[in-house]
Write a protein that holds these residues in place. Structure first.
Motif, PDB file in Angstrom:
ATOM      1  N   ARG A  43       0.833  -1.210   0.000  1.00 32.57           N
ATOM      2  CA  ARG A  43       0.000   0.000   0.000  1.00 32.57           C
ATOM      3  C   ARG A  43       0.861   1.251   0.000  1.00 32.57           C
ATOM      4  NH1 ARG A  43      -4.791   2.294   0.427  1.00 32.57           N
ATOM      5  NH2 ARG A  43      -5.105   3.955   1.936  1.00 32.57           N
ATOM      6  N   GLY A  51      -6.601  -0.050  -2.113  1.00 33.40           N
ATOM      7  CA  GLY A  51      -7.444  -0.074  -0.928  1.00 33.40           C
ATOM      8  C   GLY A  51      -7.988   1.312  -0.656  1.00 33.40           C
ATOM      9  N   TYR A  60     -10.544  -3.307   1.133  1.00 30.31           N
ATOM     10  CA  TYR A  60     -10.275  -3.626  -0.270  1.00 30.31           C
ATOM     11  C   TYR A  60     -11.552  -4.139  -0.907  1.00 30.31           C
ATOM     12  CZ  TYR A  60      -5.428  -3.358   1.217  1.00 30.31           C
ATOM     13  OH  TYR A  60      -4.236  -2.924   1.725  1.00 30.31           O
ATOM     14  N   VAL A  65      -9.478  -6.220  -6.215  1.00 29.65           N
ATOM     15  CA  VAL A  65      -8.456  -7.241  -5.975  1.00 29.65           C
ATOM     16  C   VAL A  65      -8.373  -8.173  -7.179  1.00 29.65           C
ATOM     17  CG1 VAL A  65      -7.785  -9.187  -4.505  1.00 29.65           C
ATOM     18  CG2 VAL A  65      -8.672  -7.087  -3.469  1.00 29.65           C
TER      19      VAL A  65
END
Length: 80
Positions: A43, A51, A60, A65
């Motif tokens: 991140r 996210g 998320y 994803v």
């Protein structure tokens, strides 16, 4: 007979379809079989799935994803 409620395996949920909830950093770590700290490093470096914050928590979107995984797979195929 067990009274403790078992948590479903997030990987199985993703294989079977999109889960009906946002994923946590713990879920991402389980799905990719990496330490949770790796998820936080991704991140910070903007490398992993995107996210977003809900207050102090990172969540998320399962669709993001899956899109990230598809993008990574495509990138790896092109690089070979």
């Amino acid at each position: 007979m067990s009274t403790a409620r078992e948590q479903p395996d997030p990987r199985a949920t993703l294989r079977g379809g999109l889960p009906d909830r946002y994923l946590t950093a713990d879920d991402i770590a389980v799905i990719f079989k990496v330490p949770k700290e790796t998820v936080y490093q991704w991140r910070r470096k903007r490398m992993g799935p995107p996210g977003f914050r809900i207050g102090k928590y990172i969540r998320y979107d399962p669709a993001d994803v899956l899109a990230h995984v598809a993008e990574r797979k495509n990138t790896d195929r092109v690089a070979v």
